[in-house]
Write a protein that holds these residues in place. Sequence first.
Motif, PDB file in Angstrom:
ATOM      1  N   ASP A 222      21.014  14.369 -27.692  1.00 13.69           N
ATOM      2  CA  ASP A 222      22.193  13.555 -27.391  1.00 13.69           C
ATOM      3  C   ASP A 222      23.173  14.416 -26.588  1.00 13.69           C
ATOM      4  N   TYR A 223      24.011  13.791 -25.791  1.00 18.01           N
ATOM      5  CA  TYR A 223      24.937  14.599 -24.978  1.00 18.01           C
ATOM      6  C   TYR A 223      26.316  14.719 -25.610  1.00 18.01           C
ATOM      7  N   GLU A 224      26.681  13.777 -26.478  1.00 18.88           N
ATOM      8  CA  GLU A 224      28.036  13.771 -27.032  1.00 18.88           C
ATOM      9  C   GLU A 224      27.995  14.188 -28.496  1.00 18.88           C
ATOM     10  N   MET A 225      28.345  15.460 -28.742  1.00 19.41           N
ATOM     11  CA  MET A 225      28.295  16.002 -30.095  1.00 19.41           C
ATOM     12  C   MET A 225      29.495  16.919 -30.324  1.00 19.41           C
ATOM     13  N   PRO A 226      29.851  17.147 -31.586  1.00 22.33           N
ATOM     14  CA  PRO A 226      30.963  18.064 -31.866  1.00 22.33           C
ATOM     15  C   PRO A 226      30.604  19.505 -31.545  1.00 22.33           C
ATOM     16  N   ASP A 227      31.618  20.342 -31.354  1.00 25.39           N
ATOM     17  CA  ASP A 227      31.471  21.778 -31.076  1.00 25.39           C
ATOM     18  C   ASP A 227      30.851  22.033 -29.702  1.00 25.39           C
ATOM     19  N   MET A 228      29.534  21.867 -29.590  1.00 26.82           N
ATOM     20  CA  MET A 228      28.860  22.036 -28.295  1.00 26.82           C
ATOM     21  C   MET A 228      28.342  20.685 -27.821  1.00 26.82           C
ATOM     22  N   ASN A 229      28.605  20.338 -26.540  1.00 27.92           N
ATOM     23  CA  ASN A 229      28.024  19.098 -26.027  1.00 27.92           C
ATOM     24  C   ASN A 229      26.569  19.334 -25.618  1.00 27.92           C
TER      25      ASN A 229
ATOM     26  N   LYS B 171      29.129   5.069 -17.495  1.00 28.56           N
ATOM     27  CA  LYS B 171      29.403   5.914 -16.326  1.00 28.56           C
ATOM     28  C   LYS B 171      29.431   7.382 -16.721  1.00 28.56           C
ATOM     29  N   GLU B 172      30.098   7.673 -17.832  1.00 25.64           N
ATOM     30  CA  GLU B 172      30.185   9.057 -18.283  1.00 25.64           C
ATOM     31  C   GLU B 172      28.821   9.568 -18.720  1.00 25.64           C
ATOM     32  N   GLY B 173      28.065   8.699 -19.418  1.00 22.22           N
ATOM     33  CA  GLY B 173      26.724   9.078 -19.845  1.00 22.22           C
ATOM     34  C   GLY B 173      25.823   9.387 -18.665  1.00 22.22           C
ATOM     35  N   ALA B 174      25.909   8.566 -17.616  1.00 19.70           N
ATOM     36  CA  ALA B 174      25.094   8.788 -16.411  1.00 19.70           C
ATOM     37  C   ALA B 174      25.472  10.097 -15.738  1.00 19.70           C
TER      38      ALA B 174
ATOM     39  N   PHE C  45      15.234  11.813 -19.060  1.00 22.24           N
ATOM     40  CA  PHE C  45      16.237  11.150 -19.894  1.00 22.24           C
ATOM     41  C   PHE C  45      15.786   9.735 -20.220  1.00 22.24           C
ATOM     42  N   VAL C  46      16.372   9.196 -21.282  1.00 22.33           N
ATOM     43  CA  VAL C  46      16.199   7.795 -21.649  1.00 22.33           C
ATOM     44  C   VAL C  46      17.574   7.266 -22.029  1.00 22.33           C
ATOM     45  N   PRO C  47      18.049   6.187 -21.384  1.00 23.62           N
ATOM     46  CA  PRO C  47      19.366   5.655 -21.756  1.00 23.62           C
ATOM     47  C   PRO C  47      19.312   4.807 -23.019  1.00 23.62           C
ATOM     48  N   LYS C  48      20.255   5.042 -23.920  1.00 25.71           N
ATOM     49  CA  LYS C  48      20.377   4.176 -25.093  1.00 25.71           C
ATOM     50  C   LYS C  48      20.741   2.774 -24.619  1.00 25.71           C
ATOM     51  N   PRO C  49      20.088   1.756 -25.120  1.00 23.38           N
ATOM     52  CA  PRO C  49      20.297   0.407 -24.574  1.00 23.38           C
ATOM     53  C   PRO C  49      21.688  -0.172 -24.799  1.00 23.38           C
TER      54      PRO C  49
ATOM     55  N   GLN D   8      14.436   6.979  -6.348  1.00 16.85           N
ATOM     56  CA  GLN D   8      14.373   7.838  -7.533  1.00 16.85           C
ATOM     57  C   GLN D   8      14.377   6.903  -8.736  1.00 16.85           C
ATOM     58  N   HIS D   9      13.364   6.955  -9.558  1.00 19.33           N
ATOM     59  CA  HIS D   9      13.229   6.007 -10.659  1.00 19.33           C
ATOM     60  C   HIS D   9      14.337   6.206 -11.685  1.00 19.33           C
ATOM     61  N   MET D  10      15.327   5.336 -11.603  1.00 18.71           N
ATOM     62  CA  MET D  10      16.484   5.363 -12.510  1.00 18.71           C
ATOM     63  C   MET D  10      16.991   3.946 -12.696  1.00 18.71           C
ATOM     64  N   PRO D  11      17.654   3.672 -13.815  1.00 20.45           N
ATOM     65  CA  PRO D  11      18.239   2.350 -14.012  1.00 20.45           C
ATOM     66  C   PRO D  11      19.536   2.183 -13.220  1.00 20.45           C
ATOM     67  N   PRO D  12      20.050   0.934 -13.147  1.00 22.80           N
ATOM     68  CA  PRO D  12      21.346   0.718 -12.491  1.00 22.80           C
ATOM     69  C   PRO D  12      22.408   1.605 -13.123  1.00 22.80           C
ATOM     70  N   LEU D  13      23.446   1.862 -12.399  1.00 25.43           N
ATOM     71  CA  LEU D  13      24.546   2.753 -12.768  1.00 25.43           C
ATOM     72  C   LEU D  13      24.146   4.215 -12.580  1.00 25.43           C
ATOM     73  N   PHE D  14      22.974   4.591 -13.073  1.00 24.30           N
ATOM     74  CA  PHE D  14      22.514   5.968 -12.887  1.00 24.30           C
ATOM     75  C   PHE D  14      22.250   6.250 -11.412  1.00 24.30           C
ATOM     76  N   THR D  15      21.695   5.273 -10.680  1.00 19.16           N
ATOM     77  CA  THR D  15      21.463   5.493  -9.248  1.00 19.16           C
ATOM     78  C   THR D  15      22.782   5.608  -8.489  1.00 19.16           C
ATOM     79  N   LEU D  16      23.779   4.840  -8.908  1.00 19.18           N
ATOM     80  CA  LEU D  16      25.101   4.937  -8.281  1.00 19.18           C
ATOM     81  C   LEU D  16      25.703   6.314  -8.511  1.00 19.18           C
ATOM     82  N   LYS D  17      25.662   6.780  -9.748  1.00 20.11           N
ATOM     83  CA  LYS D  17      26.225   8.091 -10.068  1.00 20.11           C
ATOM     84  C   LYS D  17      25.427   9.213  -9.391  1.00 20.11           C
TER      85      LYS D  17
END
Length: 342
Positions: free
Chosen positions: A57-64, A88-91, A105-109, A191-200
């Motif tokens: 996961d990317y969002e965790m306490p202490d260390m991201n 947007k932040e996740g991407a 990566f795999v995006p949480k739905p 590049q095989h990515m979902p929407p939003l990720f390709t924009l970012k």
Amino acid sequence: MKEKIKVLIVDDSFLMRRLLRDILEEDPDIEVVGTARDGKEALKLLRNLEVDVITLDYEMPDMNGIEVLEKIMKYKPVPCIMVSAYTKEGAKITLEALSRGAFDFVPKPSGELSLDIIKIKDELIDKIKSAKKVRMERIKFEYEEIETLPCRGSLNISCVGIASSTGGTVLIEYIIKNLPSNLGIPFFIVQHMPPLFTLKFAERLNEITGKKVKETEDKEEVKKDIFYIAKGGVHVILEKKGKNVYISHKDFPARNGVKPSADYLFESMAEIYGEKACAIILTGMGRDGVDGAKKIKEKGGYVWVQSKETCLIFGMPRNAIKEKIVDMVLSPEEIVKNLAKI
């Protein structure tokens, strides 16, 4: 008896750790050997556990997630799959993680707390199995810097299309960054990515490469010296109207299990640019881009693929080679040097 793939789950949510464990252990080839609620616990477990793949996961306490990833890559390299929020932040953070050595990566739905995580079960399991097969020295996020190359004009190419999947984001960044800025042709990148990720992804490349990079827009006119990133969730094809070429988004079903598919792009390139089209197939699973590249080859165009030695996953290039349509097998550095001949 076949040895199971040993997975460590790192997520600050107890519920997400439980859900991920449940869906992964439904597969007989996978064993969850540990779970961690934060980076410190993950690094401590890594000292004593034999682990093949980590979901992070990317969002965790202490260390991201980025900080944890960097420490893993430095002290005990293990393929890491980022399990990212579909935001947007996740991407943005996921793309940064890929540039720092994450395998995929795999995006949480449904955002950070996704009770419907089962929707990504098959995708996550497939990527875990692919990650287990990868040699860690191939997870490379730095390539040889190339001095600015002059355009030579010895290759008669009017359009370049690139197909890329797992392991390709760093390559795309490298290629764009090191190419001359005045080649005078458009580049199209799937590049095989979902929407939003390709924009970012496009925004990130536009910011750090010094080139004009943008996500495709439906019905926009194609301009030279722009690197177009195919929008996720739709297929991108090119259409000629009069003397001009336009981008068109099509909501066809997924092809080769992906959307966008490079096959649609390459086929339209073959029709419009013919012998002046060039298809480049980079690292990735499956065979996306192969059938489209075949059409380009039939029209007399160029087909290049990334070399096995430099691929994270040699699936797409290997399948193109099997079809006997490949003109050159190249390292990333060689791809840049040959493109500079346009």
